[in-house]
Design a protein around this motif. Structure first.
Motif, PDB file in Angstrom:
ATOM      1  N   PHE A 105       0.795  -1.233   0.000  1.00 36.96           N
ATOM      2  CA  PHE A 105       0.000   0.000   0.000  1.00 36.96           C
ATOM      3  C   PHE A 105       0.831   1.288   0.000  1.00 36.96           C
ATOM      4  O   PHE A 105       0.320   2.348  -0.362  1.00 36.96           O
ATOM      5  CB  PHE A 105      -0.942   0.011   1.204  1.00 36.96           C
ATOM      6  CG  PHE A 105      -1.965  -1.087   1.171  1.00 36.96           C
ATOM      7  CD1 PHE A 105      -2.960  -1.089   0.213  1.00 36.96           C
ATOM      8  CD2 PHE A 105      -1.916  -2.121   2.091  1.00 36.96           C
ATOM      9  CE1 PHE A 105      -3.907  -2.104   0.163  1.00 36.96           C
ATOM     10  CE2 PHE A 105      -2.859  -3.147   2.057  1.00 36.96           C
ATOM     11  CZ  PHE A 105      -3.855  -3.134   1.089  1.00 36.96           C
ATOM     12  N   ILE A 106       2.096   1.212   0.394  1.00 33.16           N
ATOM     13  CA  ILE A 106       2.901   2.431   0.471  1.00 33.16           C
ATOM     14  C   ILE A 106       4.151   2.354  -0.411  1.00 33.16           C
ATOM     15  O   ILE A 106       4.351   3.181  -1.299  1.00 33.16           O
ATOM     16  CB  ILE A 106       3.319   2.737   1.931  1.00 33.16           C
ATOM     17  CG1 ILE A 106       2.073   2.932   2.799  1.00 33.16           C
ATOM     18  CG2 ILE A 106       4.203   3.984   1.979  1.00 33.16           C
ATOM     19  CD1 ILE A 106       2.382   3.213   4.260  1.00 33.16           C
ATOM     20  N   ALA A 107       4.998   1.353  -0.153  1.00 31.88           N
ATOM     21  CA  ALA A 107       6.307   1.307  -0.813  1.00 31.88           C
ATOM     22  C   ALA A 107       6.214   1.108  -2.326  1.00 31.88           C
ATOM     23  O   ALA A 107       6.846   1.843  -3.091  1.00 31.88           O
ATOM     24  CB  ALA A 107       7.169   0.207  -0.189  1.00 31.88           C
ATOM     25  N   LEU A 108       5.418   0.132  -2.771  1.00 35.35           N
ATOM     26  CA  LEU A 108       5.317  -0.113  -4.218  1.00 35.35           C
ATOM     27  C   LEU A 108       4.703   1.056  -4.966  1.00 35.35           C
ATOM     28  O   LEU A 108       5.246   1.497  -5.989  1.00 35.35           O
ATOM     29  CB  LEU A 108       4.533  -1.404  -4.483  1.00 35.35           C
ATOM     30  CG  LEU A 108       5.351  -2.648  -4.823  1.00 35.35           C
ATOM     31  CD1 LEU A 108       4.434  -3.829  -5.117  1.00 35.35           C
ATOM     32  CD2 LEU A 108       6.272  -2.392  -6.006  1.00 35.35           C
ATOM     33  N   PRO A 109       3.557   1.598  -4.519  1.00 37.56           N
ATOM     34  CA  PRO A 109       3.022   2.785  -5.209  1.00 37.56           C
ATOM     35  C   PRO A 109       4.013   3.947  -5.211  1.00 37.56           C
ATOM     36  O   PRO A 109       4.100   4.684  -6.203  1.00 37.56           O
ATOM     37  CB  PRO A 109       1.763   3.117  -4.396  1.00 37.56           C
ATOM     38  CG  PRO A 109       1.350   1.827  -3.784  1.00 37.56           C
ATOM     39  CD  PRO A 109       2.625   1.116  -3.473  1.00 37.56           C
ATOM     40  N   MET A 110       4.747   4.133  -4.116  1.00 40.58           N
ATOM     41  CA  MET A 110       5.719   5.209  -4.053  1.00 40.58           C
ATOM     42  C   MET A 110       6.835   4.993  -5.067  1.00 40.58           C
ATOM     43  O   MET A 110       7.276   5.930  -5.741  1.00 40.58           O
ATOM     44  CB  MET A 110       6.309   5.318  -2.644  1.00 40.58           C
ATOM     45  CG  MET A 110       7.220   6.519  -2.454  1.00 40.58           C
ATOM     46  SD  MET A 110       7.723   6.751  -0.731  1.00 40.58           S
ATOM     47  CE  MET A 110       8.951   5.462  -0.597  1.00 40.58           C
ATOM     48  N   CYS A 111       7.295   3.734  -5.206  1.00 35.67           N
ATOM     49  CA  CYS A 111       8.348   3.431  -6.172  1.00 35.67           C
ATOM     50  C   CYS A 111       7.856   3.612  -7.612  1.00 35.67           C
ATOM     51  O   CYS A 111       8.600   4.088  -8.473  1.00 35.67           O
ATOM     52  CB  CYS A 111       8.863   2.004  -5.969  1.00 35.67           C
ATOM     53  SG  CYS A 111       9.998   1.832  -4.579  1.00 35.67           S
ATOM     54  N   GLU A 112       6.612   3.222  -7.857  1.00 36.92           N
ATOM     55  CA  GLU A 112       6.036   3.414  -9.186  1.00 36.92           C
ATOM     56  C   GLU A 112       5.984   4.904  -9.520  1.00 36.92           C
ATOM     57  O   GLU A 112       6.313   5.314 -10.644  1.00 36.92           O
ATOM     58  CB  GLU A 112       4.630   2.808  -9.244  1.00 36.92           C
ATOM     59  CG  GLU A 112       4.587   1.290  -9.260  1.00 36.92           C
ATOM     60  CD  GLU A 112       4.838   0.727 -10.638  1.00 36.92           C
ATOM     61  OE1 GLU A 112       5.146   1.505 -11.565  1.00 36.92           O
ATOM     62  OE2 GLU A 112       4.732  -0.500 -10.808  1.00 36.92           O
ATOM     63  N   PHE A 113       5.544   5.708  -8.552  1.00 40.41           N
ATOM     64  CA  PHE A 113       5.467   7.153  -8.757  1.00 40.41           C
ATOM     65  C   PHE A 113       6.859   7.743  -8.993  1.00 40.41           C
ATOM     66  O   PHE A 113       7.058   8.554  -9.909  1.00 40.41           O
ATOM     67  CB  PHE A 113       4.807   7.814  -7.547  1.00 40.41           C
ATOM     68  CG  PHE A 113       4.852   9.323  -7.590  1.00 40.41           C
ATOM     69  CD1 PHE A 113       3.971  10.035  -8.394  1.00 40.41           C
ATOM     70  CD2 PHE A 113       5.787  10.019  -6.836  1.00 40.41           C
ATOM     71  CE1 PHE A 113       4.021  11.423  -8.437  1.00 40.41           C
ATOM     72  CE2 PHE A 113       5.850  11.399  -6.877  1.00 40.41           C
ATOM     73  CZ  PHE A 113       4.959  12.108  -7.678  1.00 40.41           C
ATOM     74  N   MET A 114       7.822   7.326  -8.179  1.00 34.69           N
ATOM     75  CA  MET A 114       9.181   7.846  -8.308  1.00 34.69           C
ATOM     76  C   MET A 114       9.802   7.427  -9.636  1.00 34.69           C
ATOM     77  O   MET A 114      10.520   8.202 -10.274  1.00 34.69           O
ATOM     78  CB  MET A 114      10.048   7.361  -7.148  1.00 34.69           C
ATOM     79  CG  MET A 114       9.677   7.961  -5.803  1.00 34.69           C
ATOM     80  SD  MET A 114      10.634   7.262  -4.432  1.00 34.69           S
ATOM     81  CE  MET A 114      12.294   7.804  -4.877  1.00 34.69           C
TER      82      MET A 114
END
Length: 276
Positions: A238-247
Motif C-alpha cells: 500500500f505504500i512502498a510499491l506505489p511510491m516506487c512506481e510514482f518515483m
C-alpha cells in the motif's frame, strides 16, 4: 499422475543440493571481536548458481521451479511464527517500537531507487521497494511475476542479501555490540529485519555478546522477523510499491537518458513480424 510427476527433477535436485549443504554445515569465522557464520542456505544458492552458469539446469526447469518459492516462503514464515508464543509477554511491551521500525523499509526506496533507476529500468522497482525479503518475493510474484523486470530486480536483491548480507550482518552487528551504545533488545529487533540467513548470522553475534539475555533477545528477533513479513507486507503493497512506481515515472519522464521508458543502451526484445 503425469502432471504431478512432471516436476520430479526439480524436487530431486533440491533434495540433493540440500543434503550436500547440510553435510557442509554451518561454518563460523572469527576475527578478534568480530564474527560471522555461513549457513547451508548460502551453499545451496551458490551450487544452484554454478549449475545454472554451466548450463546443467535447463531454462525450462528454472521456469517450472518458480512457483515453489511461494510455498517455501509460507513454510518458513510458519516456522518462525512458532517461536513467538512462549515469549509473547516480552514482545507486547515493545509493540510500538516493533511496528514503527517497518517504516525503515521506505528508506530503500528513497535512497536506492534514484540511483538504480538509470541503470536497471523497471528492475529498480523490484530491487528498491523493500529489503527484498521472502514476503517481497511473494508480492512481486503476484503483482508482476518473477519473470518480469521487477521480478528479476527483487530476486537479485534477495540473492545478493543472502550471499553478502549474511557476512555483512555478522561482522557489522559484532562491531555494534562492541561499541556498547545500543540496548541488547534493540539489537535483537534489528536482527529480525533481514532474511532468515541474515537473522541467524546477526543474532548469533548479539547472543555471543550478551549470553545471559539469549532467550529475550531471540524472542525480540523472531518477533521482529515475523512482523517484518506481516506488517511489512502491507507496507510494501500500500505504500512502498506505489511510491516506487510514482518515483520511477517521475525520474524517467522527459529524461534524456530514457527512450520509450527504457534506459538508453538497454537491450530490447524485438518482436517478430505479426507477433502481438
Amino acid at each position: 499422475m503425469k502432471e504431478h510427476m512432471a516436476d520430479w527433477r526439480i524436487h530431486a535436485l533440491a533434495f540433493v543440493l540440500t543434503v550436500i549443504a547440510e553435510f557442509i554445515g554451518t561454518k563460523k569465522f572469527s576475527f578478534g571481536p568480530l564474527s560471522f557464520s555461513l549457513f547451508p542456505m548460502l551453499y545451496v544458492l551458490i551450487l544452484g548458481a554454478i549449475l545454472g552458469i554451466v548450463k546443467m539446469i535447463p531454462q525450462k526447469m528454472m521456469s517450472e521451479a518458480s512457483p515453489y518459492i511461494g510455498i517455501s516462503v509460507m513454510m518458513l514464515t510458519s516456522e518462525i511464527a512458532s517461536t513467538i508464543g512462549p515469549n509473547l509477554g516480552a514482545v507486547v511491551k515493545a509493540g510500538p517500537a516493533l511496528i514503527l521500525q517497518e517504516f525503515g523499509n521506505l528508506g530503500t526506496a528513497v535512497l536506492a531507487l534514484p540511483v538504480f533507476v538509470f541503470h536497471m529500468g523497471r528492475a529498480a522497482i523490484g530491487t528498491s521497494f523493500s529489503i527484498s525479503r521472502e514476503s517481497s518475493l511473494a508480492v512481486v510474484a503476484d503483482k508482476y511475476g518473477l519473470d518480469s523486470d521487477e521480478g528479476i530486480g527483487v530476486m537479485g536483491g534477495y540473492i545478493t542479501g543472502t550471499v553478502f548480507g549474511t557476512m555483512f550482518n555478522g561482522i557489522f552487528v559484532s562491531l555494534l555490540c562492541s561499541l556498547n551504545i545500543f540496548h541488547p533488545y534493540a539489537l535483537g529487533m534489528a536482527c529480525g529485519t533481514g532474511s532468515a540467513s541474515m537473522l541467524s548470522a546477526s543474532l548469533a553475534a548479539v547472543v555471543e555478546a550478551y549470553p545471559d539475555m539469549e532467550a529475550e533477545i531471540t524472542a525480540y528477533a523472531a518477533t521482529s522477523n515475523m512482523l517484518s513479513s506481516v506488517d511489512g507486507l502491507y507496507m510494501s503493497i500500500f505504500i512502498a510499491l506505489p511510491m516506487c512506481e510514482f518515483m520511477y515515472k517521475l525520474f524517467t519522464k522527459n529524461n534524456r537518458h530514457y527512450k520509450d521508458g527504457l534506459p538508453i543502451g538497454a537491450k530490447v526484445k524485438v518482436k517478430a513480424a505479426g507477433e502481438e
